[in-house]
Design an enzyme around this catalytic site. Structure first.
Site: not given
Ligand code: PMP
Length: 408
Positions: A125, A202, A205, A228, A366
């Protein structure tokens, strides 16, 4: 689809799912972006504001003590949720993004020098790419990227070749937010540790879909976002091993993170407070704890089993739709189905699904470098949670058939 999982009872906890969108019962399949909140989480927020709203850690009065207790109890809930060794290893942040930025800055200051390398993967991401790019720019370091195959699976042999002596840290996703692929994190960490390289995982997910045990994984850093995992927005978690937190300098300055402030010299608070400058979202943390309790009561093993069954059913049913093209042909995926409808732009598919009451996400999610690697500019992402049902999958299937027909 036959299942022992009592999804009908679970859905009663999520009032938002009872809504209609454009006259159709809402089908919410955008859970990878954010999850819905059970009543108990929203109630917790209301209760906190109405009964013990006061700033934490600073006052002697009753309300402040109650707020502090709730906030610190939430830290223990998070610690136990991911099986960290102690609550001090849990730093509250604003989300996964802030957790990663904190490590990129602070670990970078403590351990990185010009010429060093940071290793990430091709499926990250943006929030697990850009903070490392900023660090590399600041310190004149190099960002190295582990490649993936055409299905989006990590090339483990290539990974091992990249684990050279200049690598200071590996930052990698547990589960891809586009493909739903779970990386073999335990083995990846083992290999990194053999070379003395710490690993940031990270987990944005992962935590809503499977039990996570940071000590069994031996992760050095593990990050996730409350929103999430059925909790409120604006709260995140950084797990880090004590030894790293103690060696890393503060990320931000302000109240809470200090021990003594003098114009000549300031000393810092103990961990984790050293990394929590300013008033924390103490109501959000208590609500996150409630969300974690909620899913633990259901059981993450049960959730994982049900979601696996649901995703397999969805893959089976969606593959019957003419023009359905799945991204990444992998045997197992966690709660995420990325696809295109042949000859139709993903944005049009998303827009028409919306008009039929079905919420999905379209675009690059993203993860532009991943999309480039897979040679697609965008795709539709249907992402599931344990409150989704097989009849919602049937609705998605019928809607996609209709859309394909419209365009052909
Ligand atoms: N890493 C991953 C794998 C994600 O899916 C996301 C959110 N789409 C993020 C980081 C960023 O999370 P946040 O916007 O809640 O900081």
């Amino acid at each position: 689809m036959e299942s022992k999982f009592d999804v009908a009872s679970i859905r009663k906890h999520f009032p938002i799912l009872e809504q209609k969108a454009y006259g159709h019962p809402l089908v919410y399949l955008d859970n990878a972006a954010t999850t819905q909140k059970p009543r108990s989480v929203v109630k917790k927020i209301e209760e906190a504001y109405f009964s013990h709203n006061a700033n934490v850690h600073r006052a002697v009065h009753l309300l402040s003590q109650q707020a502090t207790e709730a906030h610190e109890a939430a830290r223990v809930v998070v610690q136990q949720f991911i099986n960290a060794a102690e609550p001090d290893e849990i730093v509250f942040t604003r989300g996964t993004t802030e957790s990663i930025n904190l490590v990129a800055f602070s670990f970078g200051e403590a351990f990185c020098r010009e010429g060093d390398e940071i290793l990430i993967s091709s499926m990250e991401h943006h929030s697990n790419i850009v903070p490392w790019q900023l660090l590399c720019e600041r310190k004149k370091m190099t960002l190295k990227v582990i490649p993936i195959d055409d299905n989006g699976c990590l090339l483990v042999d290539e990974y091992e070749k990249l684990l050279g002596p200049k690598v200071k840290l590996l930052a990698i996703t547990h589960v891809s937010n586009v493909l739903g692929i779970e990386n073999p994190i335990k083995q990846i960490i083992e290999k990194a540790h053999k070379q003395g390289v710490p690993v940031l995982v990270d987990g944005a997910q992962a935590v809503a879909h499977m039990p996570v045990d940071v000590r069994a994984l031996d992760a050095d850093f593990y990050t996730f976002s409350s929103h999430k995992v059925f909790g409120p927005t604006g709260v995140g978690v950084l797990y880090a091993k004590r030894s790293f937190l103690e060696q890393m300098p503060p990320y931000q300055g302000g109240g809470e993170m200090i021990d003594q402030v003098h114009f000549e010299k300031t000393t810092y608070n103990r961990i984790p407070f050293k990394f929590e400058a300013g008033t924390p979202d103490f109501i959000g943390t208590a609500a996150l704890a409630e969300a974690l309790r909620f899913i633990q009561e259901i059981g993450l093993d049960k959730i994982a089993d049900y979601e696996k069954q649901l995703v397999n059913y969805a893959l089976q049913e969606l593959s019957k739709v003419e023009g359905f093209q799945l991204l990444g042909n992998i045997p197992e995926r966690h709660a995420i189905i990325p696809f295109q409808l042949k000859g139709i732009h993903a944005y049009d598919v998303g827009l028409l699904l919306d008009k039929l009451g079905i919420a999905v996400r379209t675009g690059h999610h993203c993860a532009q470098p991943l999309m480039e690697r897979l040679a697609v500019d965008s795709c539709v992402r249907a992402s599931f949670a344990f409150y989704n049902t097989s009849s919602e999958v049937d609705r998605l299937q019928a809607a996609l058939k209709k859309i394909y027909k419209m365009f052909n």
